[in-house]
Scaffold this motif. Structure first.
Motif, PDB file in Angstrom:
ATOM      1  N   ASN A  77      -2.281   5.410   0.867  1.00 61.14           N
ATOM      2  CA  ASN A  77      -1.530   5.915   2.017  1.00 61.14           C
ATOM      3  C   ASN A  77      -2.298   5.720   3.317  1.00 61.14           C
ATOM      4  O   ASN A  77      -1.706   5.407   4.352  1.00 61.14           O
ATOM      5  N   ALA A  78      -3.618   5.878   3.272  1.00 60.92           N
ATOM      6  CA  ALA A  78      -4.427   5.613   4.459  1.00 60.92           C
ATOM      7  C   ALA A  78      -4.376   4.137   4.839  1.00 60.92           C
ATOM      8  O   ALA A  78      -4.291   3.794   6.024  1.00 60.92           O
ATOM      9  N   TYR A 113       0.827  -1.206   0.000  1.00 53.25           N
ATOM     10  CA  TYR A 113       0.000   0.000   0.000  1.00 53.25           C
ATOM     11  C   TYR A 113       0.865   1.260   0.000  1.00 53.25           C
ATOM     12  O   TYR A 113       0.579   2.217  -0.715  1.00 53.25           O
ATOM     13  N   ASN A 173      -4.147   8.785  -1.930  1.00 47.70           N
ATOM     14  CA  ASN A 173      -4.625   9.018  -0.566  1.00 47.70           C
ATOM     15  C   ASN A 173      -5.204   7.749   0.043  1.00 47.70           C
ATOM     16  O   ASN A 173      -4.984   7.465   1.222  1.00 47.70           O
ATOM     17  N   PHE A 174      -5.956   6.986  -0.753  1.00 51.80           N
ATOM     18  CA  PHE A 174      -6.503   5.717  -0.263  1.00 51.80           C
ATOM     19  C   PHE A 174      -5.381   4.752   0.126  1.00 51.80           C
ATOM     20  O   PHE A 174      -5.388   4.180   1.218  1.00 51.80           O
ATOM     21  N   ASP A 204      -1.004   3.525   6.474  1.00 55.15           N
ATOM     22  CA  ASP A 204      -0.970   4.030   7.850  1.00 55.15           C
ATOM     23  C   ASP A 204      -1.748   3.126   8.795  1.00 55.15           C
ATOM     24  O   ASP A 204      -1.303   2.851   9.911  1.00 55.15           O
ATOM     25  N   THR A 205      -2.913   2.653   8.350  1.00 56.25           N
ATOM     26  CA  THR A 205      -3.736   1.766   9.176  1.00 56.25           C
ATOM     27  C   THR A 205      -3.019   0.445   9.442  1.00 56.25           C
ATOM     28  O   THR A 205      -2.986  -0.041  10.577  1.00 56.25           O
TER      29      THR A 205
END
Length: 127
Positions: free
Chosen positions: A100-101, A81, A97-98, A104-105
């Motif tokens: 990267n989110a 990701y 952005n998706f 991070d999750t």
């Protein structure tokens, strides 16, 4: 897992084939090194939690065929990701952005608490 394996996983997330994604290949090694540095604290915490020896410093790869010396959880669930998000940033910021989110999750999922003993500097022991 090698940097090239990671590249294949990231391309799959991006719905790209290796043939059509030629412009991304030259960014692979520097971006993988950035991922290794970014995930270094999580890797160290996982190593401590699992009783593995720590790394002296964030590793770097020089070629696409090198093995990435991190825990497989991070490599398979987080890194694709993160790499996909960095590769597609100029092409589609929404997808970036998706990804990267998701990175991070997943990174938070594999970032265990790192407990340390607290020193009582005031001498307030129990009486």
């Amino acid at each position: 897992m090698t940097a090239d394996d990671l590249y294949g996983a990231a391309l799959a997330l991006m719905a790209e084939s290796r043939d059509r994604a030629k412009g991304y290949r030259d960014k692979l090694v520097p971006l993988v090194n950035l991922l290794l540095a970014t995930a270094y604290p999580a890797e160290q915490a996982l190593r401590r939690a699992r009783g593995h020896p720590p790394l002296a410093a964030p590793p770097k790869v020089e070629t696409e065929g090198e093995e990435l010396p991190y825990q497989m959880d991070l490599l398979t669930e987080c890194f694709p990701y993160g790499l996909a998000g960095m590769l597609i940033l100029d092409d589609d910021t929404g997808k970036a952005n998706f990804f990267n989110a998701m990175f991070d999750t997943a990174l938070a999922k594999y970032s265990p608490a790192d407990f340390e003993e607290v020193v009582d500097w005031y001498g307030g022991g129990r009486e």
